[in-house]
Design a protein around this motif. Structure first.
Motif, short mmCIF file in Angstrom:
data_model
loop_
_atom_site.label_atom_id
_atom_site.label_comp_id
_atom_site.label_asym_id
_atom_site.label_seq_id
_atom_site.Cartn_x
_atom_site.Cartn_y
_atom_site.Cartn_z
N GLY A 189 -5.67 1.53 -4.69
CA GLY A 189 -5.56 1.40 -3.22
C GLY A 189 -6.86 0.89 -2.63
N GLN A 190 -8.00 1.38 -3.13
CA GLN A 190 -9.28 0.93 -2.59
C GLN A 190 -9.53 -0.53 -2.96
N THR A 250 -6.79 6.22 -3.94
CA THR A 250 -6.73 5.82 -5.35
C THR A 250 -7.60 4.59 -5.57
N PRO A 303 -7.51 4.73 1.94
CA PRO A 303 -6.98 4.80 0.57
C PRO A 303 -7.78 5.76 -0.29
N VAL A 359 1.79 1.97 -3.44
CA VAL A 359 0.66 2.40 -4.25
C VAL A 359 0.21 3.81 -3.88
N GLU A 360 0.15 4.10 -2.56
CA GLU A 360 -0.56 5.30 -2.12
C GLU A 360 0.34 6.42 -1.61
N MET A 402 0.83 -1.21 0.00
CA MET A 402 0.00 0.00 0.00
C MET A 402 0.86 1.26 0.00
N TYR A 403 2.02 1.20 0.68
CA TYR A 403 2.93 2.36 0.67
C TYR A 403 3.40 2.65 -0.75
N SER A 420 1.81 2.69 7.11
CA SER A 420 0.99 1.84 6.23
C SER A 420 0.73 0.49 6.89
#
Lengths: 296, 296, 296, 296
Positions: free
Chosen positions: D230-231, D227, D225, D193-194, D190-191, D207
């Motif tokens: 991310g979601q 994006t 999240p 990605v977001e 996630m880090y 994260s």
């Protein structure tokens, strides 16, 4: 049991109000349920319209029947209907007291207190200003649904429930005590860590409240840790909460599995000599009198 | 069963559409599933691009194939593709009605209604403006996945599911009724406590909504108690929710354990010599008397 | 098994790297684990200090050893240490390929791919700018902990896990498919209800995301229903989510109970005639050959 | 055991403090519990009133007894009462050391360390400024409730708890390790990605914290999240969390079911004629041969 007592008006009233095997009793129970549900919908509507409702609030076309109904709500509608419901409940309350042999037993029972609490607020409003807001307590009367449901096919399910919960009461009590103590300790530690950060942990009771919100995985987010150490402890609490939620579930599961098993064992034959039941499936002789059992 | 009926076009169509043992039936089911999934992706994309999409919205390089596709979306693409899907679904709907002996049985069945609801919106849009937004209901068609899955190796798992849920339906019904009533009562109490604080408990229905959000441990945080008494009651609700989540889990667990046990024990035979049962699946000789068991 | 193969350097290396019964193998595994954990802590620290760290960020007294360490972080420390770890991992990767008989089997195994992914990013950074941020994927190497744990007393627990999860995989798969489909349908319905309210339900995928957040009782609160109808549907979703969380739990519980039972039955004697085991506790004769069993 | 030792003051003290079968021991335990609860309420009140309390803070009528009590809080009340509690705890601590034969065993026991930690802060405040805020650690003393509860009817429930938790400790340990590793991996992804979206995923540890908040279904919403990708990953994590919460529950459930079964079956006798066991508690005759069983 004697015909003389059975045909007095009091015993008839008792039959209608407290029992539900007769057609009249069923009609009484169902109409009582309808009055309770209507009275609760009224209380809800009143709380929504406390500052005046317009048809637009309900997304209703301004012309039409429903719209007229909503306009009605702003007048004395609630006041009048509250009194109608209160009078109906008063009649029921008096009838219950009159028809039972020992009125004190009903008055101080669980349902007796609920009935009293849901009837009294409108009368109280003559003496104490604002007390009529307590009519909201009428929601408690919904509990009566369970009593009425007893008469339907749900009885088996309810009984199993109550039985399983009763047996696991002590265990669940210890578990909840444990959860509360853990939350007090963790809340206190979080207060020491986070109190100076301005992240909502302003006092120990608030931190304990946060710990409960976190451990039960509710997680409102109105209070959330801001320091790395606080977030680390919070992570620890969450994972712990994730693990210990298994405990009450395990308790109830094992309790219910036990009941299932017991049910399996009561489905067996009964001794032809002493008529006692509850034999093991593999039993050849009665365990009460030693008489040989039937072999299928 | 008779060859005469079996070879008419209607029975062949029935075989393709409703059964899936034949290669043609399998192809039909799989291609139907693909059309359903494509139609749902289209509906989703349309909702995302309702106010016009650019390649940047999808983080796509402005040059390239995908980018051209996105630019296409802004034209009549959705309108045309909706009609293509609608016509495909219409043909399938008519074929289903034609091929079945009693069309009314299909039309009013669960899947029949879903098929109808997912086909009609585009036709309705000629008469009622805005009704084409109902194509979103096409998502309901995903339910058909389960019907198609029936044909795969998941059948055992699904059946156990459905069976365990059916047996525990009454119990879970009583439990959910209990949860709803508890939420109405607690929401009402919270309304009395918090309504004057401006913390979101502005009416009883909203407070009940909050109670449900809290008891089920969802915890949005859009409404959260602000007074110490409110937070205390909220803590109580959370801990209660943490404890009673054990109940449905316990019900389903014990139900599934029961099924497992039954499966294990019904697979056994009984000894022809001593009539004792409870043998292992692999047993060749009786474990009570040593007599040889039947070999299947 | 033959001494000639056993004493070549390749088989020795294999013993050290892939097995862990020898002292050298144990030392290798433990030191590998330490390097992995250090490399992950480095990656974490780097992400924290990406825009320069000061001792104050860690609440450390500016004077002292730890403070010097933090000051060091701002220099080339991370770059150098990443290379050290990368070289160590490269050596390990090559050793693993060299020591195994069929290198392709290791390279395309689960751990082989993870090892490759966690070694390559620094080399890639010569060719593709920014690709070194992929070192974060090194966290995947933590998976190796489970392989190393296999050698400890946790082996029994892990095996039971894996076994119970494998048997219930199909059931849990069907369940998750069901949850996803329910969420798509409910998200679509919420989009129709709430999309014009500006409460965050701006597209169907977002509404589906919200439905998943709600059904799984996570409840961020970034998107929350604002209309009464939306809140009513949300309440329905939550209570449903509360009920269906029982399903996976029930599946795993019953699966584990089954394993426990089977374990109880394998703890029994073995036949002195045919040596077969797995007898019932109450068995008097062997169920394979009919020979009398020992009576304790 | 010898009368000479039994009547010395030391052994009497030991009986009062460590045992609770005698009336004096019970009185001691209960009064200790009361002092602990009072001291914790004091610590909580102090944290609430750290910047001065007025009767209005507690919604108390400014006139009256309770109001006088609140006014008292602003003076030296807390300081004095802390010292009273500290002195009481000191006396108890010394008495515990004196009355036990091997003081070191008590001092380094779990409860010994807690007792020390909850007594020392006020003394420390002479030397280290601000250390008296550690009195909050006194909440740890609530743990003693469990030791005192041992003497009540809850003993059975607690023992089952502890036993079931002890047996499943290894399994739950492996499970929690698995959860933590999954969270580290997912947090890292996630880090990647977001991290550039400014939606709170500013570093890997944060994260990972978010991944734990999400997987455990707590869901504060302070980090969420932004994006689509991310979601999507978040949805995946939630559904996974929903599925794997079944694992600890399954472990504990199956463990408790095992204990229940054992309890039911160990309460039986064996027939003196045919030696067969597995009798019901209420059985009077053997179900295998009809021979009379022993009556207790």
């Amino acid at each position: 049991m004697e015909p003389t007592t059975k045909h007095t008006w009091r015993s008839k009233l008792h039959e209608i109000i407290y029992e539900a095997d007769t057609p009249l009793g069923k009609i009484f129970d169902v109409s009582l349920l309808i009055v309770i549900i209507i009275s609760i919908i009224l209380v809800m509507l009143e709380s929504v319209c406390s500052s005046g409702c317009t048809p637009e609030d309900f997304r209703i076309n301004p012309q039409g029947l429903l719209s007229d109904f909503v306009r009605l709500l702003n007048d004395n509608f609630f006041y009048i209907s509250e009194w109608v419901v209160t009078i109906l409940f008063s009649i029921e309350y008096i009838a219950r007291i009159v028809s039972v042999k020992k009125p004190s037993k009903y008055i101080f029972s669980f349902y007796g207190i609920i009935d009293f609490l849901s009837t009294i607020p409108m009368y109280l409003s003559f003496f104490i200003v604002g007390s009529q807001s307590l009519v909201a307590l009428r929601a408690l009367r919904l509990m009566r649904v369970f009593r009425i449901l007893k008469l339907t096919r749900y009885i088996g399910a309810s009984t199993n429930f109550v039985r399983a919960l009763k047996t696991s009461r002590a265990k669940i009590g210890v578990f909840l005590l444990f959860v509360v103590i853990i939350c007090i300790i963790l809340g206190t530690i979080m207060y020491l860590v986070e109190s100076e950060e301005g992240s909502g942990f302003s006092s120990i009771p608030k931190s304990v409240y946060w710990a409960i919100v976190t451990l039960t995985t509710v997680g409102y987010g109105d209070i959330a840790p801001a320091t790395p150490l606080g977030q680390f402890i919070a992570s620890f609490i969450m994972i712990m909460g994730y693990a210990i939620i298994a405990v009450p579930t395990g308790i109830v599961s094992s309790e219910m599995t036990k009941f299932n098993k017991r049910n399996v064992q009561t489905n067996t034959q009964s001794c032809s000599n002493c008529l006692c039941g509850n034999h093991l499936d593999e039993a050849l002789f009665c365990h009460k009198c030693g008489h040989e059992l039937h072999h299928d």
